[in-house]
Design a protein around this motif. Structure first.
Motif, short mmCIF file in Angstrom:
data_model
loop_
_atom_site.label_atom_id
_atom_site.label_comp_id
_atom_site.label_asym_id
_atom_site.label_seq_id
_atom_site.Cartn_x
_atom_site.Cartn_y
_atom_site.Cartn_z
N LYS A 36 -1.02 -6.50 2.19
CA LYS A 36 -0.34 -5.16 1.97
C LYS A 36 0.20 -4.84 3.36
O LYS A 36 1.17 -4.23 3.45
N SER B 39 3.89 -4.17 4.38
CA SER B 39 4.17 -2.96 4.76
C SER B 39 4.96 -2.83 5.97
O SER B 39 5.98 -2.19 6.33
N LEU C 46 8.75 6.29 2.80
CA LEU C 46 9.16 5.81 1.57
C LEU C 46 8.36 4.35 1.23
O LEU C 46 7.81 4.17 0.00
N VAL C 47 8.06 3.91 2.21
CA VAL C 47 7.25 2.47 2.29
C VAL C 47 5.84 2.88 1.93
O VAL C 47 5.01 2.21 1.05
N VAL D 120 4.66 5.72 0.38
CA VAL D 120 4.74 6.12 -1.19
C VAL D 120 4.57 4.76 -1.95
O VAL D 120 3.87 4.95 -2.95
N CYS D 121 5.42 3.94 -1.67
CA CYS D 121 5.73 2.76 -2.53
C CYS D 121 4.35 1.68 -2.54
O CYS D 121 4.05 1.09 -3.65
N ILE D 122 4.02 1.60 -1.32
CA ILE D 122 2.93 0.64 -1.22
C ILE D 122 1.64 1.42 -0.91
O ILE D 122 1.55 1.75 0.17
N HIS D 123 0.77 1.46 -1.89
CA HIS D 123 -0.33 2.35 -1.73
C HIS D 123 -1.36 1.61 -0.79
O HIS D 123 -1.80 0.39 -0.95
N SER E 157 -2.16 3.11 6.21
CA SER E 157 -0.52 3.77 6.28
C SER E 157 -0.17 4.03 7.56
O SER E 157 0.97 3.61 7.77
N ARG F 171 1.37 10.60 -1.72
CA ARG F 171 0.82 9.70 -3.03
C ARG F 171 -0.38 10.11 -3.51
O ARG F 171 -0.78 9.97 -4.65
#
Length: 118
Positions: free
Chosen positions: A2, A6, A32-33, A35-38, A44, A111
């Motif tokens: 991930k 990401s 945005l990334v 939020v979409c890829i937890h 993050s 998120r």
């Protein structure tokens, strides 16, 4: 896995957004990334930081090499960097990386936010 995805998606989205939109859209792309890829908040942040650091550092280095370090050296003389164009590239990359990291961290916290009960 991930983390790598990401980083690549954030860098690609930031590059495309940077062509058409202002520089600060890197924060929106990282948000945005994230939020979409937890991922966890630290991962993050690391994703946003590394992707923009590599993107902006690579672009700044490419521009600096293409003009034979002339512009970078002159800008580094104006700023308190001792005329070092390499140091200017690092400062540029670090500035973008902090913005990207904070954008991704914000996306991670958005998120994670618990739903309010009514």
């Amino acid at each position: 896995m991930k983390l790598l995805i990401s980083i690549l998606v954030t860098a690609l989205l930031s590059f495309v957004a940077g062509i058409f939109l202002p520089w600060w859209t890197i924060a929106l792309a990282a948000l945005l990334v994230a939020v979409c890829i937890h991922q966890s908040p630290f991962r993050s942040w690391l994703t946003g930081f590394l992707s923009i650091f590599l993107l902006w550092g690579g672009l700044a280095m490419w521009i600096d090499i293409r003009n034979l370090h002339i512009l970078g050296s002159k800008l580094a003389e104006v700023l308190p960097l001792g005329g070092s164009s390499i140091l200017l590239v690092l400062v540029t990359a670090l500035t973008g990386a902090i913005v990207g990291g904070m954008g991704a961290l914000t996306g991670s916290y958005i998120r994670k936010r618990p739903a309010t009960e009514e």
